[in-house]
Design a protein around this motif. Structure first.
Motif, PDB file in Angstrom:
ATOM      1  N   SER A 228      -9.365 -13.424  15.119  1.00  0.00           N
ATOM      2  CA  SER A 228      -8.307 -12.453  14.848  1.00  0.00           C
ATOM      3  C   SER A 228      -7.612 -12.816  13.540  1.00  0.00           C
ATOM      4  CB  SER A 228      -7.282 -12.418  15.992  1.00  0.00           C
ATOM      5  OG  SER A 228      -6.615 -13.661  16.107  1.00  0.00           O
ATOM      6  N   ILE A 229      -7.228 -11.781  12.807  1.00  0.00           N
ATOM      7  CA  ILE A 229      -6.456 -11.922  11.567  1.00  0.00           C
ATOM      8  C   ILE A 229      -5.254 -10.997  11.679  1.00  0.00           C
ATOM      9  CG2 ILE A 229      -6.474 -11.692   9.053  1.00  0.00           C
ATOM     10  CD1 ILE A 229      -9.511 -11.923   9.133  1.00  0.00           C
ATOM     11  N   SER A 230      -4.109 -11.486  11.273  1.00  0.00           N
ATOM     12  CA  SER A 230      -2.902 -10.674  11.397  1.00  0.00           C
ATOM     13  C   SER A 230      -2.160 -10.611  10.063  1.00  0.00           C
ATOM     14  CB  SER A 230      -1.987 -11.264  12.482  1.00  0.00           C
ATOM     15  OG  SER A 230      -0.809 -10.512  12.619  1.00  0.00           O
ATOM     16  N   THR A 231      -1.908  -9.381   9.604  1.00  0.00           N
ATOM     17  CA  THR A 231      -1.085  -9.084   8.419  1.00  0.00           C
ATOM     18  C   THR A 231      -1.503  -9.878   7.176  1.00  0.00           C
ATOM     19  OG1 THR A 231       0.609 -10.708   9.059  1.00  0.00           O
ATOM     20  CG2 THR A 231       0.895  -8.435   9.838  1.00  0.00           C
ATOM     21  N   LEU A 232      -2.803  -9.822   6.843  1.00  0.00           N
ATOM     22  CA  LEU A 232      -3.288 -10.460   5.625  1.00  0.00           C
ATOM     23  C   LEU A 232      -3.016  -9.534   4.442  1.00  0.00           C
ATOM     24  CD1 LEU A 232      -4.909 -12.843   4.380  1.00  0.00           C
ATOM     25  CD2 LEU A 232      -6.967 -11.455   4.707  1.00  0.00           C
ATOM     26  N   ASP A 233      -2.296 -10.012   3.450  1.00  0.00           N
ATOM     27  CA  ASP A 233      -1.896  -9.215   2.291  1.00  0.00           C
ATOM     28  C   ASP A 233      -3.113  -8.965   1.395  1.00  0.00           C
ATOM     29  OD1 ASP A 233      -0.718  -7.990   0.159  1.00  0.00           O
ATOM     30  OD2 ASP A 233       0.745  -9.578  -0.241  1.00  0.00           O
ATOM     31  N   LEU A 234      -3.565  -7.708   1.309  1.00  0.00           N
ATOM     32  CA  LEU A 234      -4.768  -7.375   0.545  1.00  0.00           C
ATOM     33  C   LEU A 234      -4.565  -7.505  -0.962  1.00  0.00           C
ATOM     34  CD1 LEU A 234      -5.996  -4.229   2.516  1.00  0.00           C
ATOM     35  CD2 LEU A 234      -6.891  -6.565   2.643  1.00  0.00           C
ATOM     36  N   SER A 235      -3.345  -7.376  -1.421  1.00  0.00           N
ATOM     37  CA  SER A 235      -3.095  -7.430  -2.861  1.00  0.00           C
ATOM     38  C   SER A 235      -3.433  -8.798  -3.450  1.00  0.00           C
ATOM     39  CB  SER A 235      -1.637  -7.073  -3.165  1.00  0.00           C
ATOM     40  OG  SER A 235      -0.758  -8.049  -2.620  1.00  0.00           O
ATOM     41  N   LYS A 236      -3.432  -9.818  -2.629  1.00  0.00           N
ATOM     42  CA  LYS A 236      -3.755 -11.163  -3.103  1.00  0.00           C
ATOM     43  C   LYS A 236      -5.220 -11.287  -3.514  1.00  0.00           C
ATOM     44  CE  LYS A 236       0.317 -12.980  -1.958  1.00  0.00           C
ATOM     45  NZ  LYS A 236       1.257 -13.573  -2.936  1.00  0.00           N
ATOM     46  N   TYR A 237      -6.060 -10.346  -3.052  1.00  0.00           N
ATOM     47  CA  TYR A 237      -7.503 -10.436  -3.296  1.00  0.00           C
ATOM     48  C   TYR A 237      -7.993  -9.323  -4.217  1.00  0.00           C
ATOM     49  CZ  TYR A 237      -6.929 -13.496   0.679  1.00  0.00           C
ATOM     50  OH  TYR A 237      -6.495 -14.491   1.517  1.00  0.00           O
ATOM     51  N   GLU A 238      -7.053  -8.756  -4.991  1.00  0.00           N
ATOM     52  CA  GLU A 238      -7.389  -7.638  -5.861  1.00  0.00           C
ATOM     53  C   GLU A 238      -8.464  -8.011  -6.875  1.00  0.00           C
ATOM     54  OE1 GLU A 238      -5.150  -4.570  -8.967  1.00  0.00           O
ATOM     55  OE2 GLU A 238      -3.991  -5.763  -7.532  1.00  0.00           O
ATOM     56  N   LYS A 239      -8.532  -9.254  -7.279  1.00  0.00           N
ATOM     57  CA  LYS A 239      -9.533  -9.700  -8.252  1.00  0.00           C
ATOM     58  C   LYS A 239     -10.954  -9.358  -7.801  1.00  0.00           C
ATOM     59  CE  LYS A 239     -11.576 -13.952 -10.068  1.00  0.00           C
ATOM     60  NZ  LYS A 239     -11.477 -15.432 -10.158  1.00  0.00           N
ATOM     61  N   PHE A 240     -11.186  -9.419  -6.485  1.00  0.00           N
ATOM     62  CA  PHE A 240     -12.540  -9.284  -5.976  1.00  0.00           C
ATOM     63  C   PHE A 240     -12.945  -7.820  -5.717  1.00  0.00           C
ATOM     64  CE2 PHE A 240     -10.833 -13.396  -4.589  1.00  0.00           C
ATOM     65  CZ  PHE A 240     -11.721 -14.241  -5.215  1.00  0.00           C
ATOM     66  N   TYR A 241     -11.960  -6.917  -5.550  1.00  0.00           N
ATOM     67  CA  TYR A 241     -12.326  -5.538  -5.260  1.00  0.00           C
ATOM     68  C   TYR A 241     -11.812  -4.542  -6.310  1.00  0.00           C
ATOM     69  CZ  TYR A 241      -7.522  -5.149  -3.381  1.00  0.00           C
ATOM     70  OH  TYR A 241      -6.168  -5.153  -3.214  1.00  0.00           O
ATOM     71  N   ARG A 242     -11.096  -5.009  -7.323  1.00  0.00           N
ATOM     72  CA  ARG A 242     -10.449  -4.110  -8.280  1.00  0.00           C
ATOM     73  C   ARG A 242     -11.457  -3.169  -8.947  1.00  0.00           C
ATOM     74  NH1 ARG A 242      -8.858  -7.565 -12.261  1.00  0.00           N
ATOM     75  NH2 ARG A 242      -7.114  -8.291 -10.975  1.00  0.00           N
ATOM     76  N   SER A 243     -12.608  -3.683  -9.373  1.00  0.00           N
ATOM     77  CA  SER A 243     -13.587  -2.859 -10.098  1.00  0.00           C
ATOM     78  C   SER A 243     -14.230  -1.800  -9.214  1.00  0.00           C
ATOM     79  CB  SER A 243     -14.676  -3.759 -10.700  1.00  0.00           C
ATOM     80  OG  SER A 243     -15.335  -4.480  -9.670  1.00  0.00           O
TER      81      SER A 243
END
Length: 263
Positions: A228-243
């Motif tokens: 289970s994962i709870s409230t993981l902030d997606l903006s922290k991983y923008e480097k990997f999905y930005r393109s």
């Protein structure tokens, strides 16, 4: 004749006592000196790897019971950063050594604080201390000695607690706080043995929990459990999905089960 016999017995007893005293003294010296030798070897090896200084507060070793305890290892790097390693305890089952097995009844690690950084070239540093790369291994280190009998090993309980890790690379950083990891009943010689892995941690303050049953040494390896994962902030991983996805705001919460078999 009786007097000669008594004299011989007395001389033998004196020699036996003297040899026993010398043997016990040697054993006592070895047991006393060994922890200091281990402490020097560990700190000297760390310094050879590039650290500025390494200190250990205390080492306890009991060869008869097979226990080893290390307290407060502090590594100071060339940039004066510190790696903290608070506590390590290992209890090895000495009787299993006669069966060509290395079995730890318990391994406990508590209190690690470190910073791992990966640069653009892929070099990894641990609090400023450069770690060796597998790519740097030369052909000279490889041997063709033929098939080697695998070492049988096992752990009845592996416990890791309070591990604080900051990982960073260009344009990305992540803080991991591992509250606890427990691994039970690991036996490399028993294909049917099922091991249990439990993990509780936080990644950038988002709680993550994993419970897994493992069959790692069976011909058909199996990994089964839930996470289970709870409230993981997606903006922290923008480097990997930005393109691919552009900018995303939001948090990820997920509960799932899995059953993976590998042949």
């Amino acid at each position: 004749m009786t007097s000669l016999k008594k004299t011989l017995i007395q001389n033998w007893q004196k020699r036996w006592l003297r040899r026993s005293a010398i043997s016990l003294s040697l054993v006592a010296i070895i047991l006393t000196v060994t922890p200091f030798i281990i402490q020097y070897s560990i700190t000297n090896l760390i310094v050879k790897q590039g650290a500025k200084k390494a200190e250990i507060n205390d080492i306890n070793l009991n060869l008869f019971e097979g226990t080893f305890e290390l307290k407060d290892l502090v590594i100071t790097t060339q940039t004066d950063e510190q790696i903290l390693f608070s506590y390590l305890y290992a209890d090895i089952n000495m009787l299993d050594l006669f069966s060509s097995k290395i079995v730890a009844d318990k391994i406990e690690v508590n209190g690690i604080k470190t910073h791992i950084h990966r640069d653009d070239q892929g070099a990894i540093t641990l609090n400023g201390l450069l770690l060796p790369s597998a790519a740097n291994e030369t052909e000279e280190t490889k041997t063709d000695s033929g098939p080697v009998e695998p070492i049988k090993f096992g752990v009845n309980l592996l416990s890791l607690k309070n591990i604080d890790v900051v990982y960073s690379e260009p344009d990305f950083s992540q803080h991991k706080n591992i509250e606890s990891i427990e691994l039970n009943n690991l036996k490399s010689w028993d294909q049917d043995a099922s091991s249990q892995l439990k993990l509780s941690m936080q990644v950038n303050k988002a709680p993550i929990a994993i419970n897994v049953d493992l069959k790692l040494f069976h011909q058909k390896k199996q990994i089964k459990g839930d996470f289970s994962i709870s409230t993981l902030d997606l903006s922290k991983y923008e480097k990997f999905y930005r393109s691919h996805l552009g900018h995303l705001n939001g948090h990820l919460s997920l509960q799932s089960s899995f059953d993976i078999s590998l042949e």
